[in-house]
Design a protein around this motif. Structure first.
Motif, PDB file in Angstrom:
ATOM      1  N   PRO A   1       0.683  -1.394   0.078  1.00 14.77           N
ATOM      2  CA  PRO A   1      -0.007  -0.067  -0.048  1.00 14.77           C
ATOM      3  C   PRO A   1       0.744   1.269   0.199  1.00 14.77           C
ATOM      4  O   PRO A   1       0.429   2.183  -0.904  1.00 14.77           O
TER       5      PRO A   1
ATOM      6  N   GLU B   1      -3.195  -4.030  -4.326  1.00 17.85           N
ATOM      7  CA  GLU B   1      -2.477  -3.552  -3.121  1.00 17.85           C
ATOM      8  C   GLU B   1      -2.577  -4.499  -1.923  1.00 17.85           C
ATOM      9  O   GLU B   1      -3.687  -4.846  -1.574  1.00 17.85           O
TER      10      GLU B   1
ATOM     11  N   GLY C   1       2.006   1.908  -3.568  1.00 18.81           N
ATOM     12  CA  GLY C   1       1.017   2.143  -4.297  1.00 18.81           C
ATOM     13  C   GLY C   1       0.308   3.772  -4.202  1.00 18.81           C
ATOM     14  O   GLY C   1      -0.009   4.559  -5.109  1.00 18.81           O
TER      15      GLY C   1
END
Length: 296
Positions: A99, A126, A102
């Protein structure tokens, strides 16, 4: 049994949650539940047990899952072969990422990729590192950004960059103004942790163990952005990659001085499979863009 049934089944199995799977599939949750029920009726077995708001695979579901993923991988391979006929004007490519990456890096990079190849449809997954490896194994993502080293001999690995891990505390924490600290300073502190299967969780537990203590956990299972919000609220402290805090002023960052804590991220893909032109274009672009700048 239709292909959509297998796709729906695999998504629910991956999330262990019907509503989250429905969001990825862009269908209503009741419609997804109905499709799963139709598949169970056709096969004559229950594929999931309902546990509160979550679901888990039954023994029959565990047996079906690898077959479903194999069929989906074959379908994606067929689509890739068709895409060869139209070059990069059309196609699909997917990337799996933690994450933090991302959120902080990929919006800019994938926007640039989209400008260069507007006809390629992108998909982003993710997840924690183990889930990313599962997606690569199942052929459900083309490339993954993971923490190195990687043990799987079937994966091709390109190192991208290395960044330090830092301690984050709330702004009124007694050590907040120091700018640095030792892990041992937080033996009696309250800690917040990432979910299971996230490498950040293991990094935190290992760092505390090397400092001679087991962390007292007050919040368990939050994504990195969520952890930062709880730290800012004063619930506890957390160990996070530097990348996670490069654009926030809500917490104070402390460099760790008693241990060398860092992570190296790399781009990985299955080297024993033929990648589509879109997937090759995406991985080449990611290597170029993510190695171009320093994120340490």
């Amino acid at each position: 049994m239709e292909l959509r049934h297998l796709r729906y089944f695999e998504a629910v199995a991956r999330y262990s949650h019907v509503t989250r799977a429905a969001a990825e599939l862009h269908i209503a949750q009741p419609a997804l539940s109905k499709q799963i029920s139709q598949l169970e009726q056709e096969l004559g077995v229950a594929l999931f047990d309902r546990v509160g708001r979550n679901v888990r695979l039954t023994e029959a579901g565990e047996a079906l899952l690898p077959h479903a993923r194999a069929v989906m991988a074959q379908v994606e391979s067929a689509r890739a072969e068709m895409a060869e006929r139209v070059g990069l004007r059309r196609g699909r490519a997917s990337v799996g990422t933690p994450p933090t990456v991302g959120t902080q890096l990929l919006p800019r990079v994938l926007a640039a990729f989209n400008r260069r190849y507007p006809g390629i449809e992108l998909r982003l997954h993710e997840a924690g590192v183990q889930t990313l490896f599962d997606l690569l194994e199942a052929g459900l993502t083309d490339v993954g950004i993971v923490t190195l080293p990687v043990e799987d001999e079937h994966l091709t690995v390109v190192p991208l960059f290395t960044e330090e891990m830092v301690i984050v505390v709330c702004r009124d924490h007694p050590l907040a103004a120091q700018g640095m600290a030792q892990i041992a300073d937080f033996q009696d502190a309250s800690w917040v942790l990432s979910p299971e299967n996230y490498e950040l969780r293991e990094a935190t537990l290992t760092a505390c163990q090397q400092a001679g203590f087991t962390p007292r956990v007050v919040l368990d299972g939050g994504e990195t952005d969520t952890l930062l919000r709880f730290v800012a609220a004063g619930i506890g402290i957390a160990l996070v990659p530097r990348l996670a805090v490069q654009e926030t002023s809500e917490v104070m960052v402390l460099r760790v001085t008693d241990q060398k804590l860092e992570r190296t991220l790399g781009l990985v893909w299955r080297g024993d499979r033929v990648a589509s032109p879109a997937a090759r274009a995406l991985r080449d672009f990611l290597v170029t863009q993510l190695k171009r700048s320093a994120y340490v």
